[in-house]
Design a protein around this motif. Structure first.
Motif, mmCIF file in Angstrom:
data_model
loop_
_atom_site.group_PDB
_atom_site.id
_atom_site.type_symbol
_atom_site.label_atom_id
_atom_site.label_comp_id
_atom_site.label_asym_id
_atom_site.label_seq_id
_atom_site.Cartn_x
_atom_site.Cartn_y
_atom_site.Cartn_z
ATOM 1 N N ASN A 90 6.330 7.951 -7.097
ATOM 2 C CA ASN A 90 5.994 7.226 -5.873
ATOM 3 C C ASN A 90 6.035 5.708 -6.039
ATOM 4 O O ASN A 90 5.151 4.978 -5.591
ATOM 5 N N LEU A 91 7.113 5.228 -6.670
ATOM 6 C CA LEU A 91 7.266 3.781 -6.876
ATOM 7 C C LEU A 91 8.316 3.162 -5.964
ATOM 8 O O LEU A 91 8.514 1.947 -6.003
ATOM 9 N N SER A 92 8.985 3.957 -5.148
ATOM 10 C CA SER A 92 10.099 3.408 -4.373
ATOM 11 C C SER A 92 9.658 2.354 -3.359
ATOM 12 O O SER A 92 10.446 1.488 -2.974
ATOM 13 N N GLY A 93 8.395 2.398 -2.958
ATOM 14 C CA GLY A 93 7.917 1.422 -1.987
ATOM 15 C C GLY A 93 7.136 0.272 -2.583
ATOM 16 O O GLY A 93 6.634 -0.594 -1.863
ATOM 17 N N ARG A 94 7.036 0.252 -3.916
ATOM 18 C CA ARG A 94 6.251 -0.791 -4.566
ATOM 19 C C ARG A 94 7.042 -2.097 -4.660
ATOM 20 O O ARG A 94 8.259 -2.099 -4.645
ATOM 21 N N THR A 95 6.301 -3.195 -4.807
ATOM 22 C CA THR A 95 6.939 -4.515 -4.854
ATOM 23 C C THR A 95 6.746 -5.222 -6.193
ATOM 24 O O THR A 95 7.436 -6.203 -6.469
ATOM 25 N N GLU A 96 5.786 -4.767 -6.992
ATOM 26 C CA GLU A 96 5.598 -5.285 -8.353
ATOM 27 C C GLU A 96 5.403 -4.118 -9.304
ATOM 28 O O GLU A 96 4.869 -3.073 -8.911
ATOM 29 N N PHE A 97 5.804 -4.322 -10.564
ATOM 30 C CA PHE A 97 5.769 -3.236 -11.530
ATOM 31 C C PHE A 97 5.170 -3.703 -12.849
ATOM 32 O O PHE A 97 5.143 -4.898 -13.143
ATOM 33 N N PHE A 98 4.717 -2.756 -13.651
ATOM 34 C CA PHE A 98 3.937 -2.959 -14.865
ATOM 35 C C PHE A 98 2.502 -3.326 -14.476
ATOM 36 O O PHE A 98 2.223 -3.766 -13.363
ATOM 37 N N TRP A 99 1.602 -3.163 -15.434
ATOM 38 C CA TRP A 99 0.190 -3.452 -15.175
ATOM 39 C C TRP A 99 -0.036 -4.910 -14.774
ATOM 40 O O TRP A 99 -0.975 -5.221 -14.044
ATOM 41 N N PHE A 194 -14.645 8.707 -0.177
ATOM 42 C CA PHE A 194 -13.588 7.807 -0.627
ATOM 43 C C PHE A 194 -13.357 6.693 0.391
ATOM 44 O O PHE A 194 -13.208 5.519 0.031
ATOM 45 N N ILE A 195 -13.350 7.066 1.659
ATOM 46 C CA ILE A 195 -13.127 6.099 2.739
ATOM 47 C C ILE A 195 -14.384 5.291 3.029
ATOM 48 O O ILE A 195 -14.313 4.105 3.358
ATOM 49 N N GLY A 196 -15.557 5.926 2.863
ATOM 50 C CA GLY A 196 -16.807 5.298 3.262
ATOM 51 C C GLY A 196 -17.652 4.778 2.129
ATOM 52 O O GLY A 196 -17.390 3.709 1.572
ATOM 53 N N LYS A 197 -18.653 5.538 1.748
ATOM 54 C CA LYS A 197 -19.679 5.075 0.804
ATOM 55 C C LYS A 197 -19.111 4.595 -0.530
ATOM 56 O O LYS A 197 -19.564 3.580 -1.076
ATOM 57 N N ALA A 198 -18.126 5.298 -1.060
ATOM 58 C CA ALA A 198 -17.561 4.910 -2.362
ATOM 59 C C ALA A 198 -16.651 3.692 -2.255
ATOM 60 O O ALA A 198 -16.319 3.070 -3.273
ATOM 61 N N SER A 205 -5.292 2.235 -0.604
ATOM 62 C CA SER A 205 -5.039 2.570 0.796
ATOM 63 C C SER A 205 -3.566 2.926 0.997
ATOM 64 O O SER A 205 -2.756 2.812 0.077
ATOM 65 N N GLY A 206 -3.231 3.344 2.197
ATOM 66 C CA GLY A 206 -1.848 3.657 2.516
ATOM 67 C C GLY A 206 -1.418 5.022 2.019
ATOM 68 O O GLY A 206 -2.197 5.770 1.421
ATOM 69 N N GLU A 207 -0.164 5.342 2.244
ATOM 70 C CA GLU A 207 0.357 6.671 1.916
ATOM 71 C C GLU A 207 0.262 6.990 0.432
ATOM 72 O O GLU A 207 0.024 8.130 0.044
ATOM 73 N N ASP A 208 0.441 5.980 -0.419
ATOM 74 C CA ASP A 208 0.398 6.203 -1.862
ATOM 75 C C ASP A 208 -0.898 5.727 -2.507
ATOM 76 O O ASP A 208 -1.025 5.673 -3.726
ATOM 77 N N PHE A 209 -1.871 5.352 -1.674
ATOM 78 C CA PHE A 209 -3.199 4.962 -2.147
ATOM 79 C C PHE A 209 -3.158 3.751 -3.087
ATOM 80 O O PHE A 209 -3.771 3.738 -4.147
ATOM 81 N N VAL A 242 -7.141 -9.546 -14.349
ATOM 82 C CA VAL A 242 -6.580 -8.937 -13.140
ATOM 83 C C VAL A 242 -5.410 -8.029 -13.509
ATOM 84 O O VAL A 242 -4.543 -8.399 -14.313
ATOM 85 N N PHE A 243 -5.380 -6.837 -12.901
ATOM 86 C CA PHE A 243 -4.300 -5.882 -13.136
ATOM 87 C C PHE A 243 -3.827 -5.296 -11.812
ATOM 88 O O PHE A 243 -4.525 -5.355 -10.798
ATOM 89 N N LYS A 244 -2.635 -4.719 -11.851
ATOM 90 C CA LYS A 244 -2.049 -4.107 -10.661
ATOM 91 C C LYS A 244 -2.855 -2.873 -10.250
ATOM 92 O O LYS A 244 -3.266 -2.078 -11.092
ATOM 93 N N ILE A 245 -3.094 -2.736 -8.956
ATOM 94 C CA ILE A 245 -3.776 -1.558 -8.430
ATOM 95 C C ILE A 245 -2.778 -0.401 -8.383
ATOM 96 O O ILE A 245 -1.802 -0.455 -7.620
ATOM 97 N N PRO A 246 -2.955 0.629 -9.187
ATOM 98 C CA PRO A 246 -1.980 1.727 -9.192
ATOM 99 C C PRO A 246 -2.173 2.654 -8.005
ATOM 100 O O PRO A 246 -3.266 2.723 -7.417
ATOM 101 N N GLY A 247 -1.135 3.377 -7.638
ATOM 102 C CA GLY A 247 -1.272 4.429 -6.646
ATOM 103 C C GLY A 247 -2.034 5.599 -7.244
ATOM 104 O O GLY A 247 -2.122 5.746 -8.460
ATOM 105 N N LEU A 248 -2.597 6.455 -6.385
ATOM 106 C CA LEU A 248 -3.429 7.553 -6.879
ATOM 107 C C LEU A 248 -2.797 8.929 -6.722
ATOM 108 O O LEU A 248 -3.412 9.926 -7.114
#
Length: 319
Positions: A90-99, A194-198, A205-209, A242-248
């Motif tokens: 699920n990296l096809s929509g990402r704009t930056e890569f590596f940590w 996940f959406i609320g209290k946590a 967020s988004g399709e790939d979290f 600071v590090f890249k937020i990975p998809g989940l």
């Protein structure tokens, strides 16, 4: 009569064996591949490492959503790499890569480990020369790209394969499509948390979290934890830790977690976010959103983990 039949059977077996051996290489040579299939072949071929000891798949293992189950992968010379190998799904929509976000395209991401001294240690010009001398690859690149092997089409082929690693066949996706029983009651409660209290969806967020941003969650204290993350690339003091937020997506099969592989399970990850000070003392530049405990109960932590497990594509789920 019996001897004649036996002789004919032996002769026939010999002919079949010779035919198979003689024509198998020719079959591969004439194999018609797409650009993506050529990239897949390169991805699994150790021809792209200096000592031909590893391939891309050595650090990005298909069974683990193209991540590594080891804390730190080994390079061509057996050197342990300094960061955990992240998933390539699920990296096809990402704009930056590596940590640390040092690459801005999948092609540039492919080039990174290929040329890195402690990884595959094969400069791109050497890789091109090696592939040109290989009859199969030389012919395949000519058929697909209408040109001889060059650096651009090598990176393009592998990146094209990586763009096929999109996954959406999960219990979560079926739940969104109207199957109320696709997720367990625990996972459904976890989604609400996940959406609320946590407050997970602020970053995931988004399709790939993933929000496709960078953030410090407090995994740098300048002592035991010394990787400054994006700061090494930008030299901007606000990027320390600071590090890249990975998809989940598929996160349940990509343990261990974080760039330094410090968490062995998803439960540990959620426990960290719940009470970060119990895990890392004197964090530097930790995001303000992690300034206090989330006050999740043990049962609520279980529910969040159940939701994260529901993000696993069927191709990676244990049978």
């Amino acid at each position: 009569m019996f001897r004649t039949r036996k002789y004919l059977m032996v002769l026939l077996s010999a002919v079949v064996f010779i035919f198979t051996v003689a024509f198998q290489p020719q079959k591969e040579k004439n194999e018609v591949l797409t650009k993506e299939q050529l990239g897949e072949k390169l991805f699994f071929d150790p021809i792209l490492s200096k000592g031909m000891a590893i391939s891309c798949a050595s650090c990005h293992i298909p069974d683990f959503a193209f991540a590594d189950s080891a804390a730190f992968s080994k390079g061509d010379k057996g050197t342990l790499l300094p960061r955990n190998s992240p998933s390539l799904t699920n990296l096809s929509g990402r704009t930056e890569f590596f940590w640390d976000g040092r690459a801005s395209s999948l092609e540039e991401q492919v080039l990174g480990p290929l040329s890195a001294r402690d990884e595959m240690d094969l400069p791109i010009d050497d890789a091109v020369e090696r592939l040109r001398k290989n009859d199969f690859y030389s012919a395949a690149f000519q058929r697909i790209f209408k040109s001889e092997v060059n650096s651009k089409n090598v990176l393009s082929a592998i990146a094209s394969f990586e763009r096929t690693l999109e996954t959406t066949n999960t219990p979560y996706d079926r739940y969104l499509d109207g199957d109320d029983k696709a997720m367990s009651p625990s996972a459904i409660r976890g989604r609400i948390l996940f959406i609320g209290k946590a407050n997970c969806s602020t970053c995931h967020s988004g399709e790939d979290f993933t929000a496709d941003r960078f953030k410090s969650i407090g995994l740098f204290n300048g002592r035991e934890l010394t990787d400054p993350g994006r700061f090494k690339i930008t030299s901007d003091s606000s990027h320390i830790g600071v590090f890249k937020i990975p998809g989940l997506r598929n996160v349940a099969v990509t343990a261990p977690y974080m760039h330094n592989a410090m968490f062995k399970s998803l439960r540990q990850v959620v426990e960290y976010y719940n009470t970060p000070d119990k895990f890392v003392k004197n964090s530097i530049n930790r995001d303000l959103s992690l300034g206090s405990s989330l006050n999740l109960s043990e049962g609520e932590i279980d529910d969040v983990v159940a939701f994260l497990e529901a993000l696993t594509d069927d191709r990676f789920r244990k049978k």
